[in-house]
Design a protein around this motif. Structure first.
Motif, PDB file in Angstrom:
ATOM      1  N   LEU A  12      33.093   4.411   8.809  1.00 33.62           N
ATOM      2  CA  LEU A  12      34.409   5.208   7.965  1.00 33.62           C
ATOM      3  C   LEU A  12      34.759   4.365   6.913  1.00 33.62           C
ATOM      4  O   LEU A  12      35.385   4.977   6.108  1.00 33.62           O
ATOM      5  N   ALA A  13      34.603   3.147   7.132  1.00 35.69           N
ATOM      6  CA  ALA A  13      35.219   2.436   5.836  1.00 35.69           C
ATOM      7  C   ALA A  13      34.319   2.652   4.545  1.00 35.69           C
ATOM      8  O   ALA A  13      34.908   2.934   3.633  1.00 35.69           O
ATOM      9  N   GLY A  14      33.209   2.775   4.985  1.00 36.10           N
ATOM     10  CA  GLY A  14      32.405   2.908   3.495  1.00 36.10           C
ATOM     11  C   GLY A  14      32.408   4.251   2.992  1.00 36.10           C
ATOM     12  O   GLY A  14      32.552   4.551   1.838  1.00 36.10           O
ATOM     13  N   PHE A  31      24.067   3.705   1.250  1.00 39.48           N
ATOM     14  CA  PHE A  31      22.848   3.305   2.119  1.00 39.48           C
ATOM     15  C   PHE A  31      23.227   3.030   3.298  1.00 39.48           C
ATOM     16  O   PHE A  31      24.078   2.443   3.756  1.00 39.48           O
ATOM     17  N   ASP A  32      22.351   3.582   4.345  1.00 33.79           N
ATOM     18  CA  ASP A  32      22.634   3.093   5.833  1.00 33.79           C
ATOM     19  C   ASP A  32      21.458   2.875   6.454  1.00 33.79           C
ATOM     20  O   ASP A  32      20.272   3.603   6.173  1.00 33.79           O
ATOM     21  N   LYS A  33      21.441   1.815   7.361  1.00 35.33           N
ATOM     22  CA  LYS A  33      19.962   1.434   8.192  1.00 35.33           C
ATOM     23  C   LYS A  33      19.864   2.619   9.087  1.00 35.33           C
ATOM     24  O   LYS A  33      18.682   2.807   9.788  1.00 35.33           O
ATOM     25  N   GLY A  39      28.290   5.156  12.145  1.00 34.35           N
ATOM     26  CA  GLY A  39      28.301   3.784  12.519  1.00 34.35           C
ATOM     27  C   GLY A  39      28.648   3.629  13.920  1.00 34.35           C
ATOM     28  O   GLY A  39      28.368   4.210  14.844  1.00 34.35           O
ATOM     29  N   ARG A  40      29.776   3.013  13.952  1.00 35.63           N
ATOM     30  CA  ARG A  40      30.601   2.869  15.411  1.00 35.63           C
ATOM     31  C   ARG A  40      31.311   4.064  15.792  1.00 35.63           C
ATOM     32  O   ARG A  40      31.866   4.175  17.204  1.00 35.63           O
ATOM     33  N   MET A  41      31.452   4.939  14.882  1.00 37.36           N
ATOM     34  CA  MET A  41      32.008   6.116  15.451  1.00 37.36           C
ATOM     35  C   MET A  41      30.872   7.515  15.551  1.00 37.36           C
ATOM     36  O   MET A  41      31.290   8.590  15.424  1.00 37.36           O
ATOM     37  N   GLN A  56      36.379   5.943  21.270  1.00 33.21           N
ATOM     38  CA  GLN A  56      36.748   6.839  22.266  1.00 33.21           C
ATOM     39  C   GLN A  56      37.801   7.975  21.463  1.00 33.21           C
ATOM     40  O   GLN A  56      37.712   9.072  21.904  1.00 33.21           O
ATOM     41  N   TYR A  57      38.487   7.454  20.713  1.00 30.08           N
ATOM     42  CA  TYR A  57      39.752   8.211  20.316  1.00 30.08           C
ATOM     43  C   TYR A  57      40.344   7.140  19.049  1.00 30.08           C
ATOM     44  O   TYR A  57      39.948   6.179  19.104  1.00 30.08           O
ATOM     45  N   PHE A  58      41.388   7.729  18.443  1.00 32.09           N
ATOM     46  CA  PHE A  58      42.182   7.100  17.487  1.00 32.09           C
ATOM     47  C   PHE A  58      43.548   7.359  17.532  1.00 32.09           C
ATOM     48  O   PHE A  58      43.818   8.582  17.807  1.00 32.09           O
ATOM     49  N   GLY A 301      35.757  -3.048   5.960  1.00 33.89           N
ATOM     50  CA  GLY A 301      35.341  -2.859   7.249  1.00 33.89           C
ATOM     51  C   GLY A 301      36.697  -2.995   8.419  1.00 33.89           C
ATOM     52  O   GLY A 301      37.669  -3.447   7.639  1.00 33.89           O
ATOM     53  N   ASP A 302      36.880  -2.426   9.391  1.00 32.82           N
ATOM     54  CA  ASP A 302      37.642  -2.434  10.483  1.00 32.82           C
ATOM     55  C   ASP A 302      38.152  -3.940  10.732  1.00 32.82           C
ATOM     56  O   ASP A 302      39.412  -4.407  10.789  1.00 32.82           O
ATOM     57  N   TRP A 303      37.175  -4.844  10.659  1.00 37.27           N
ATOM     58  CA  TRP A 303      37.396  -6.218  10.592  1.00 37.27           C
ATOM     59  C   TRP A 303      38.337  -6.884   9.611  1.00 37.27           C
ATOM     60  O   TRP A 303      38.977  -8.025   9.728  1.00 37.27           O
ATOM     61  N   ARG A 308      40.281  -1.339  14.311  1.00 39.38           N
ATOM     62  CA  ARG A 308      40.215   0.127  14.776  1.00 39.38           C
ATOM     63  C   ARG A 308      39.955   1.129  13.894  1.00 39.38           C
ATOM     64  O   ARG A 308      39.640   0.666  12.569  1.00 39.38           O
ATOM     65  N   VAL A 309      39.637   2.166  14.375  1.00 40.28           N
ATOM     66  CA  VAL A 309      39.409   3.333  13.275  1.00 40.28           C
ATOM     67  C   VAL A 309      40.289   3.457  12.140  1.00 40.28           C
ATOM     68  O   VAL A 309      39.856   3.428  11.027  1.00 40.28           O
ATOM     69  N   GLU A 310      41.534   3.224  12.269  1.00 38.75           N
ATOM     70  CA  GLU A 310      42.403   3.364  11.355  1.00 38.75           C
ATOM     71  C   GLU A 310      42.319   2.128  10.227  1.00 38.75           C
ATOM     72  O   GLU A 310      42.535   2.292   8.958  1.00 38.75           O
TER      73      GLU A 310
HETATM   74  P1  FAD Z   1      30.872   0.448  11.276  1.00 40.58           P
HETATM   75  O1  FAD Z   1      31.173   2.106  11.728  1.00 40.58           O
HETATM   76  O2  FAD Z   1      30.028  -0.183  12.145  1.00 40.58           O
HETATM   77  O3  FAD Z   1      29.840   1.019   9.835  1.00 40.58           O
HETATM   78  C1  FAD Z   1      28.904   0.166   9.407  1.00 40.58           C
HETATM   79  C2  FAD Z   1      27.680   0.986   8.952  1.00 40.58           C
HETATM   80  O4  FAD Z   1      26.987  -0.015   8.124  1.00 40.58           O
HETATM   81  C3  FAD Z   1      27.041   1.353  10.200  1.00 40.58           C
HETATM   82  O5  FAD Z   1      26.439   2.511  10.011  1.00 40.58           O
HETATM   83  C4  FAD Z   1      25.681   0.515   9.924  1.00 40.58           C
HETATM   84  O6  FAD Z   1      24.333   1.061  10.315  1.00 40.58           O
HETATM   85  C5  FAD Z   1      25.620   0.097   8.587  1.00 40.58           C
HETATM   86  N1  FAD Z   1      24.925  -1.120   8.200  1.00 40.58           N
HETATM   87  C6  FAD Z   1      25.092  -2.485   8.838  1.00 40.58           C
HETATM   88  N2  FAD Z   1      24.195  -3.246   8.211  1.00 40.58           N
HETATM   89  C7  FAD Z   1      23.425  -2.494   7.036  1.00 40.58           C
HETATM   90  C8  FAD Z   1      22.550  -2.994   6.349  1.00 40.58           C
HETATM   91  N3  FAD Z   1      22.066  -4.343   6.205  1.00 40.58           N
HETATM   92  N4  FAD Z   1      21.643  -1.912   5.451  1.00 40.58           N
HETATM   93  C9  FAD Z   1      22.303  -0.729   5.493  1.00 40.58           C
HETATM   94  N5  FAD Z   1      23.146  -0.393   6.510  1.00 40.58           N
HETATM   95  C10 FAD Z   1      23.973  -1.424   7.361  1.00 40.58           C
HETATM   96  N6  FAD Z   1      38.334   2.214  17.502  1.00 40.58           N
HETATM   97  C11 FAD Z   1      39.503   2.832  17.759  1.00 40.58           C
HETATM   98  O7  FAD Z   1      40.394   3.160  16.792  1.00 40.58           O
HETATM   99  N7  FAD Z   1      39.550   3.325  19.022  1.00 40.58           N
HETATM  100  C12 FAD Z   1      38.654   3.200  19.910  1.00 40.58           C
HETATM  101  O8  FAD Z   1      38.922   4.043  21.083  1.00 40.58           O
HETATM  102  C13 FAD Z   1      37.547   2.393  19.695  1.00 40.58           C
HETATM  103  N8  FAD Z   1      36.626   2.391  20.692  1.00 40.58           N
HETATM  104  C14 FAD Z   1      35.581   1.500  20.522  1.00 40.58           C
HETATM  105  C15 FAD Z   1      34.618   1.528  21.415  1.00 40.58           C
HETATM  106  C16 FAD Z   1      33.279   0.966  21.017  1.00 40.58           C
HETATM  107  C17 FAD Z   1      32.254   0.770  22.163  1.00 40.58           C
HETATM  108  C18 FAD Z   1      33.343   0.502  19.809  1.00 40.58           C
HETATM  109  C19 FAD Z   1      31.835  -0.196  19.373  1.00 40.58           C
HETATM  110  C20 FAD Z   1      34.190   0.470  18.808  1.00 40.58           C
HETATM  111  C21 FAD Z   1      35.232   1.306  19.038  1.00 40.58           C
HETATM  112  N9  FAD Z   1      36.365   1.143  18.202  1.00 40.58           N
HETATM  113  C22 FAD Z   1      37.321   1.898  18.543  1.00 40.58           C
HETATM  114  C23 FAD Z   1      36.310   0.689  16.786  1.00 40.58           C
HETATM  115  C24 FAD Z   1      35.699   1.683  15.516  1.00 40.58           C
HETATM  116  O9  FAD Z   1      34.655   2.241  16.018  1.00 40.58           O
HETATM  117  C25 FAD Z   1      35.563   0.869  14.607  1.00 40.58           C
HETATM  118  O10 FAD Z   1      36.980   0.046  14.277  1.00 40.58           O
HETATM  119  C26 FAD Z   1      35.262   1.600  13.261  1.00 40.58           C
HETATM  120  O11 FAD Z   1      34.374   2.722  13.595  1.00 40.58           O
HETATM  121  C27 FAD Z   1      34.449   0.716  12.408  1.00 40.58           C
HETATM  122  O12 FAD Z   1      34.287   1.374  11.167  1.00 40.58           O
HETATM  123  P2  FAD Z   1      33.534   0.764  10.138  1.00 40.58           P
HETATM  124  O13 FAD Z   1      33.017   1.532   8.772  1.00 40.58           O
HETATM  125  O14 FAD Z   1      34.324  -0.582   9.523  1.00 40.58           O
HETATM  126  O15 FAD Z   1      32.206  -0.015  10.491  1.00 40.58           O
END
Ligand code: FAD
Ligand code: NAD
Length: 328
Positions: A12-14, A31-33, A39-41, A56-58, A301-303, A308-310
């Motif tokens: 979602l962040a990207g 790009f994505d691996k 990702g985590r969604m 699971q939800y947001f 990113g979420d970190w 969270r998703v938001e």
């Molecule tokens: P990600 O979704 O991790 O995206 C990162 C992407 O980068 C991935 O697609 C990955 O394949 C790619 N990537 C990584 N390294 C490389 C590389 N070297 N080259 C190319 N691609 C790469 N949040 C909520 O709000 N509510 C919830 O109920 C909730 N439950 C959760 C339950 C679980 C089990 C997990 C794991 C997470 C949960 N979250 C929840 C958190 C939420 O899923 C994340 O906050 C959000 O999806 C993160 O998005 P992101 O884009 O920051 O990272």
């Protein structure tokens, strides 16, 4: 030459950053691996239908995110999920209704990022291993040894430990990302041929190997041929059992589920386990995004926010804002 912007990660962040930059008229390449976005969604297709094994939800609390979620709802990408909520602790299982609005992607969580990606240019199954700067432009190297570029800027939208390894051109950003501890989560799905005799549709758990469970068929638009449940282990249980074989994880979390659900549990007709190594940051941050605008290197990113998703969506927006501001 006006080189495009590379975005590593189609979570979602990207995609949030990608959409904002594309809307501003800039050329981007993603790009994505993995084989798909989210990702985590992401949702896993299985014989029990699509399963949300990660998010699971947001909830939407920030005004800007509330507005975008309303647009997603109008387009049919998301719907409200209003489960019979419970919580479970040392005193057992109790109903725990509340007024919070909770959202899910429809018909699966990954519908949101699939729709956001649309026709944007993307390389899937492409793990980026190196991000380096030539005299004027950025180049990426992937795990197959192929290089991609030139790019004017690079946005790294991966979990923090993976971002740290790609940020070596900006040591300050690399050490900030490296300081973020991300906790694992074991996820298990169990499908039952006969629906369980319980009213529970979602449950927050304390004092068990589990910390959450959800009934898949209670979410809008889901396949309901089996009564499928998604169970999430707590961070500490997941950390302690990081290398347990999947069969043993299924057995132990099935046992924990049986202990708390308070109704007879038949043998599941379907089961699977998935390990999220970098599931959630151990603590929240207020960075918004990491940026070295002069270099043209960004991380989001979420970190960078709430874990969270938001937070992921807001962090992508913040990255795009900083990049656009620097180009003015
Ligand atoms: P990600 O979704 O991790 O995206 C990162 C992407 O980068 C991935 O697609 C990955 O394949 C790619 N990537 C990584 N390294 C490389 C590389 N070297 N080259 C190319 N691609 C790469 N949040 C909520 O709000 N509510 C919830 O109920 C909730 N439950 C959760 C339950 C679980 C089990 C997990 C794991 C997470 C949960 N979250 C929840 C958190 C939420 O899923 C994340 O906050 C959000 O999806 C993160 O998005 P992101 O884009 O920051 O990272
Ligand atoms: P939220 O407001 O529904 O939940 C936040 C927290 O408040 C919950 O974890 C729970 O402890 C508590 N809570 C909320 N409603 C409750 C109720 N009715 N009864 C009892 N307790 C209740 O949603 P949010 O703030 O958007 O948080 C997102 C959720 O995503 C959290 O539950 C979080 O644990 C989860 N998450 C899980 C992972 C993982 O890796 N397993 C990663 C990121 C987020």
């Amino acid at each position: 030459m006006n080189a495009p912007i590379a975005i590593i990660g189609t979570g979602l962040a990207g995609l949030s950053a990608a959409q904002a930059l594309h809307a501003a008229g800039l050329e981007i390449v993603l790009f994505d691996k993995s084989r798909g976005s989210g990702g985590r969604m992401a949702s896993k297709r299985s014989e029990a239908g699509s399963l949300d094994l990660g998010a699971q939800y947001f909830t939407a609390r920030d005004r800007r995110f509330v507005e975008v979620v309303q647009q997603w709802q109008a387009r049919g990408w998301v719907a409200e999920w209003d489960p019979q909520l419970y919580h479970c602790n040392e005193n057992g299982l109790s109903s725990s209704p509340d007024e919070q609005v909770r959202w899910v992607g429809t018909p699966r969580m990954s519908a949101i990022t699939r729709a956001m990606l649309g026709a944007l240019p993307v390389h899937f199954s492409c793990r980026i291993t190196e991000v380096f700067r030539g005299e004027h432009y950025w180049e990426l190297q992937d795990a197959e040894g192929q290089s991609h570029g030139p790019f004017s800027s690079v946005i790294i939208a991966t979990p923090a430990p993976q971002a740290a390894g790609l940020l070596s051109a900006a040591p300050k950003l690399a050490s900030a990302a490296a300081s973020v501890v991300m906790e694992p989560t074991w996820a298990v799905a169990l499908g039952f041929a006969t629906p369980l005799e319980t009213r529970v549709e979602g449950c927050f758990v304390r004092g068990s190997p589990l910390d959450w469970l959800a009934r898949n068929r209670s979410k809008p638009g889901r396949d309901n041929s089996l009564d499928t449940w998604v169970l999430h282990a707590s961070s500490s249980w997941s950390r302690q059992h990081l290398d347990l074989p999947k069969e043993a994880v299924i057995e132990q979390l099935h046992g924990a589920f049986a202990e708390l659900i308070g109704c007879p549990l038949p043998a599941p007709a379907f089961s699977l386990a998935h390990r999220w190594l970098y599931a959630r940051p151990a603590s929240a941050h207020e960075w918004g995004a990491l940026a070295d605008a002069d270099l043209g290197l960004y991380a989001c990113g979420d970190w960078c926010l709430s874990g969270r998703v938001e937070g992921a969506w807001l962090s992508g927006q913040e990255t795009a804002r900083r990049l656009l501001e620097h180009r003015q």
